[in-house]
Design an enzyme around this catalytic site. Structure first.
Site, PDB file in Angstrom:
ATOM      1  NE  ARG A 109      -3.135   0.584  -0.688  1.00 53.63           N
ATOM      2  CZ  ARG A 109      -3.455   0.645  -1.973  1.00 53.63           C
ATOM      3  NH1 ARG A 109      -3.156   1.720  -2.694  1.00 53.63           N
ATOM      4  NH2 ARG A 109      -4.061  -0.374  -2.553  1.00 53.63           N
ATOM      5  CE  LYS A 145      -2.383  28.487  -5.248  1.00 56.83           C
ATOM      6  NZ  LYS A 145      -3.584  28.910  -5.994  1.00 56.83           N
ATOM      7  CE  LYS A 177       1.355  34.922  -4.640  1.00 54.55           C
ATOM      8  NZ  LYS A 177       1.069  34.555  -6.036  1.00 54.55           N
ATOM      9  CD  GLU A 207      -0.615  38.033  -7.837  1.00 55.08           C
ATOM     10  OE1 GLU A 207      -1.678  38.451  -7.329  1.00 55.08           O
ATOM     11  OE2 GLU A 207       0.042  37.084  -7.364  1.00 55.08           O
ATOM     12  CG  ASP A 228      -3.914  36.555  -9.893  1.00 54.55           C
ATOM     13  OD1 ASP A 228      -3.809  35.327 -10.065  1.00 54.55           O
ATOM     14  OD2 ASP A 228      -4.495  37.058  -8.913  1.00 54.55           O
TER      15      ASP A 228
END
Length: 292
Positions: A109, A145, A177, A207, A228
């Protein structure tokens, strides 16, 4: 053995990226008593051969990493039939594991979990890259992410799928950002502060949410702009306005259904977060036969 079917060679991850991970997962599975079911049913001297089989179509990834789980438990012999980068159909055998039956069953597994997840990432990436190739020349890239503990392996899977990597972490690239802009005083001020502290080898990406911010970034000397959550129409306007002076990246809300439209705008980079954090797993199973 089938090798990579991407356009470039993708080096295998270092064992440092998966040895501790697999041992930790095995420890969670085995606890203090070990595999109580297998130990009760299967004598230590019993040997078996297990075929790792794809249950659906997709691209194999993480096979050699996953197979290390068997070595971590005991001694086995491994034969690889379809290595990372191979495109397989349901029923395709990707590897054969032979040795002590207890080892084969105990590690099953843990090995399949990693193989299924990384193959799912590679498959999702491959499918996006295939769509993009019919619409333009953009590169499909992943983001930060990622699943905790799996970043290096998931980014490897993206490359196996034919995609490319964005920065690995906060340390290897400057990306200004929206929250940085709020606290740094806007696009021009933020770029100026970065230029004052970073060396000449460092590229600066910023961004932007609007075409006005794009104009400011161009004037301030950005090397790349992350556009964005823009519509395809606005992306096309932005690409035309940039006129090749900067690398253009589209990001935000891009799906398998919309990526073709995005690619057709002439964008350079398309970043997609879900290919690492939410890609559907590619199911694999282990079919075991006793060795007489």
């Amino acid at each position: 053995m089938t090798g990579f079917r991407t356009e470039r060679v993708v080096p295998l991850p270092s064992r440092m990226h998966y040895d501790e991970l697999l041992r930790r997962e095995l420890a969670l599975d085995l606890g203090v008593a070990g595999d109580v079911t297998t130990k009760a049913l299967i004598p230590e001297q019993t040997t078996a051969k297990g075929r790792i089989v794809a249950r659906g179509p997709g691209r194999v990834c993480g096979l050699r990493c996953a197979l290390w789980a068997f070595d971590a438990v005991g001694s086995v012999t491994v034969t690889i039939e379809n290595d990372d980068g191979a495109d397989v159909e349901a029923g395709t055998v990707v590897a054969i594991v032979a040795g002590a039956a207890q080892t084969v069953l105990t590690a099953e597994r843990t090995a399949l979990n990693l193989l299924s997840h990384l193959s799912g990432v590679a498959t999702a990436t491959r499918d996006l890259v295939t769509v993009v190739a019919t619409k333009g020349t953009a590169r499909v890239v992943c983001t930060r992410k990622t699943t905790p503990g799996l970043r290096a392996l998931e980014k490897y899977a993206v490359r196996v799928g034919g995609g490319w990597n964005h920065r690995f972490g906060l340390y290897d690239g400057v990306l200004i950002k929206d929250n940085h802009l709020v606290l740094a005083g806007g696009v021009t001020a933020a770029i100026a502060k970065i230029r004052a502290t970073q060396g000449h080898m460092v590229k600066v990406e910023v961004e932007v949410d609007t075409l006005a911010q794009l104009d400011e970034a161009l004037s301030a000397g950005a090397d790349a702009v992350l556009l964005d959550n823009m519509t395809p129409a606005d992306l096309e306007l932005a690409v035309n306005r940039a006129e090749g002076r900067v690398i253009t990246e589209a990001s935000g809300g891009i799906s398998a259904h919309t990526i073709g439209q995005v690619a057709a705008t002439g964008i350079d980079i398309i970043s997609v977060g879900w290919i690492t954090h939410s890609a559907p797993a590619l199911d694999f199973g282990l079919d075991v036969d006793p060795v007489i």
